[in-house]
Design a protein around this motif. Structure first.
Motif, PDB file in Angstrom:
ATOM      1  N   GLY A  65       0.818  -1.211   0.000  1.00 41.83           N
ATOM      2  CA  GLY A  65       0.000   0.000   0.000  1.00 41.83           C
ATOM      3  C   GLY A  65       0.846   1.252   0.000  1.00 41.83           C
ATOM      4  N   CYS A  66       0.754   2.021  -1.080  1.00 42.36           N
ATOM      5  CA  CYS A  66       1.412   3.329  -1.127  1.00 42.36           C
ATOM      6  C   CYS A  66       0.777   4.132  -2.252  1.00 42.36           C
ATOM      7  N   ASP A  67       0.407   5.365  -1.958  1.00 41.63           N
ATOM      8  CA  ASP A  67      -0.146   6.221  -3.012  1.00 41.63           C
ATOM      9  C   ASP A  67       0.692   7.480  -3.213  1.00 41.63           C
ATOM     10  N   VAL A  68       1.965   7.391  -2.823  1.00 35.93           N
ATOM     11  CA  VAL A  68       2.841   8.562  -2.971  1.00 35.93           C
ATOM     12  C   VAL A  68       3.257   8.743  -4.433  1.00 35.93           C
ATOM     13  N   GLY A  69       3.528   7.638  -5.109  1.00 33.24           N
ATOM     14  CA  GLY A  69       3.693   7.684  -6.568  1.00 33.24           C
ATOM     15  C   GLY A  69       5.027   8.200  -7.086  1.00 33.24           C
ATOM     16  N   CYS A  70       6.125   7.864  -6.420  1.00 30.09           N
ATOM     17  CA  CYS A  70       7.446   8.264  -6.938  1.00 30.09           C
ATOM     18  C   CYS A  70       7.691   7.562  -8.275  1.00 30.09           C
ATOM     19  N   HIS A  71       8.060   8.333  -9.299  1.00 27.20           N
ATOM     20  CA  HIS A  71       8.186   7.726 -10.632  1.00 27.20           C
ATOM     21  C   HIS A  71       9.342   6.746 -10.703  1.00 27.20           C
ATOM     22  N   TRP A  72      10.338   6.894  -9.823  1.00 28.42           N
ATOM     23  CA  TRP A  72      11.502   6.012  -9.841  1.00 28.42           C
ATOM     24  C   TRP A  72      11.398   4.879  -8.829  1.00 28.42           C
ATOM     25  N   CYS A  73      10.256   4.738  -8.201  1.00 28.47           N
ATOM     26  CA  CYS A  73      10.077   3.728  -7.138  1.00 28.47           C
ATOM     27  C   CYS A  73      10.519   2.341  -7.621  1.00 28.47           C
ATOM     28  N   ASP A  74      11.319   1.655  -6.798  1.00 26.44           N
ATOM     29  CA  ASP A  74      11.786   0.319  -7.194  1.00 26.44           C
ATOM     30  C   ASP A  74      10.936  -0.801  -6.587  1.00 26.44           C
ATOM     31  N   VAL A  75       9.850  -0.441  -5.923  1.00 26.72           N
ATOM     32  CA  VAL A  75       8.919  -1.467  -5.410  1.00 26.72           C
ATOM     33  C   VAL A  75       7.479  -1.092  -5.794  1.00 26.72           C
ATOM     34  N   LYS A  76       7.288  -0.816  -7.067  1.00 27.24           N
ATOM     35  CA  LYS A  76       5.947  -0.400  -7.515  1.00 27.24           C
ATOM     36  C   LYS A  76       4.908  -1.493  -7.261  1.00 27.24           C
ATOM     37  N   SER A  78       4.421  -2.901  -4.720  1.00 24.48           N
ATOM     38  CA  SER A  78       3.890  -2.731  -3.357  1.00 24.48           C
ATOM     39  C   SER A  78       2.676  -1.800  -3.336  1.00 24.48           C
ATOM     40  N   TRP A  79       2.499  -1.013  -4.368  1.00 24.43           N
ATOM     41  CA  TRP A  79       1.533   0.088  -4.302  1.00 24.43           C
ATOM     42  C   TRP A  79       0.097  -0.367  -4.031  1.00 24.43           C
ATOM     43  N   ASN A  80      -0.314  -1.401  -4.736  1.00 21.92           N
ATOM     44  CA  ASN A  80      -1.709  -1.827  -4.631  1.00 21.92           C
ATOM     45  C   ASN A  80      -1.871  -2.792  -3.455  1.00 21.92           C
ATOM     46  N   THR A 106       8.911  -1.641   6.496  1.00 21.87           N
ATOM     47  CA  THR A 106       9.056  -0.820   5.310  1.00 21.87           C
ATOM     48  C   THR A 106       7.851  -1.045   4.398  1.00 21.87           C
ATOM     49  N   GLY A 107       7.915  -0.476   3.193  1.00 22.81           N
ATOM     50  CA  GLY A 107       6.762  -0.640   2.308  1.00 22.81           C
ATOM     51  C   GLY A 107       7.201  -0.553   0.857  1.00 22.81           C
ATOM     52  N   GLY A 108       6.275  -0.113   0.073  1.00 23.45           N
ATOM     53  CA  GLY A 108       5.052   0.620   0.366  1.00 23.45           C
ATOM     54  C   GLY A 108       5.266   1.764   1.385  1.00 23.45           C
ATOM     55  N   GLU A 109       4.151   2.284   1.814  1.00 21.16           N
ATOM     56  CA  GLU A 109       4.195   3.309   2.858  1.00 21.16           C
ATOM     57  C   GLU A 109       3.498   2.728   4.084  1.00 21.16           C
TER      58      GLU A 109
HETATM   59  S1  SF4 Z   1       7.045   2.899  -1.865  1.00 17.27           S
HETATM   60 FE1  SF4 Z   1       8.411   4.616  -1.266  1.00 17.27          FE
HETATM   61  S2  SF4 Z   1       9.579   5.079  -3.134  1.00 17.27           S
HETATM   62 FE2  SF4 Z   1       7.783   3.822  -3.747  1.00 17.27          FE
HETATM   63  S3  SF4 Z   1       6.199   5.317  -4.306  1.00 17.27           S
HETATM   64 FE3  SF4 Z   1       5.891   4.801  -2.154  1.00 17.27          FE
HETATM   65  S4  SF4 Z   1       7.053   6.399  -1.039  1.00 17.27           S
HETATM   66 FE4  SF4 Z   1       7.771   6.435  -3.154  1.00 17.27          FE
END
Ligand code: SF4
Length: 232
Positions: A65-76, A78-80, A106-109
């Motif tokens: 779970g993460c909705d921050v959306g960093c374009h370079w995220c290496d754990v995309k 994890s988002w959903n 860690t995450g995700g967020e």
């Molecule tokens: S998991 Fe971390 S790096 Fe990836 S989009 Fe979320 S805040 Fe950004």
């Protein structure tokens, strides 16, 4: 309250154990909402590669779970949150305690969720608990070490700046050094300041960071040493 819409959570995960068999989806959502179940993406025993505790063996728990959306995220992946099984915190703690006395959440967020139940259960086992967070949501839980890694897309909630033990700014381009200074101006005086190259552009930005730290020695360089070691 969870911030990510979970209406479509895939029930195959809910049906995967006998304990959960009888649970209806709403029950699970309520438990996730309270932080007594969390969407567990993965957990693994490794070496902390980054920041102040680099080189330390630790058990990592990656919460989806993460909705921050960093374009370079290496754990995309994890988002959903819906793609990661809701898991009882007791099960997470039981596993973690077998491997290490240092647990990194860690995450995700992870602050998408209420971290109170998980961290209370880890503390009851006398484990040291670290968090890696963007700080985008209110700080919950009990922490021995807070690594705040703020992101431009969704700035930290104010209070975490007072509590962070380290500030780790990921540098993707030159402008991130300006952002780093803006963030450093907000943290408490004991907070250790790190600049870390974003992995995909490390060859380009590492020299920038080295020069910057030599000219501004309040900062330190953090590298993703686990990636150089080829470990998770
Ligand atoms: S998991 Fe971390 S790096 Fe990836 S989009 Fe979320 S805040 Fe950004």
């Amino acid at each position: 309250m969870h911030r990510i819409e979970l209406a479509g959570w895939n029930l195959k995960f809910v049906l995967c154990t006998t304990y959960l068999c009888a649970m209806v989806k709403e029950d699970v959502l309520t438990l996730v909402d309270k932080g007594v179940m969390l969407p567990l993406m993965e957990e693994f025993y490794t070496i902390q590669g980054e920041g102040f505790h680099k080189g330390t063996a630790a058990y990592f728990v990656r919460i989806g779970g993460c909705d921050v959306g960093c374009h370079w995220c290496d754990v995309k992946e994890s988002w959903n949150a819906e793609t990661h099984p809701p898991t009882a915190v007791e099960n997470i703690v039981e596993n973690a305690a077998k491997y290490s006395d240092t647990i990194v959440i860690t995450g995700g967020e992870p602050l998408t969720w209420d971290m109170g139940p998980l961290t209370s259960a880890l503390k009851a086992k006398n484990l040291k608990i670290h968090i890696e967070t963007s700080g985008a949501y209110a700080l919950t839980g009990i922490w021995d070490w807070i690594c705040l890694s703020p992101k431009k897309n969704k700035l930290p909630e104010g209070k975490i700046y007072d509590k962070a033990h380290e500030l780790k700014v990921i540098v993707y381009n030159k402008h991130d050094l300006i952002f780093a200074e803006e963030q450093a101006a907000k943290v408490n005086g004991d907070c250790i300041l790190y600049l870390q190259p974003e992995w995909s552009v490390r060859d380009k930005v590492t020299p920038l960071i080295v020069d910057y730290v030599m000219q501004n020695p309040k900062w330190k360089v953090s590298l993703q040493t686990h990636k150089y070691l080829n470990i998770p």
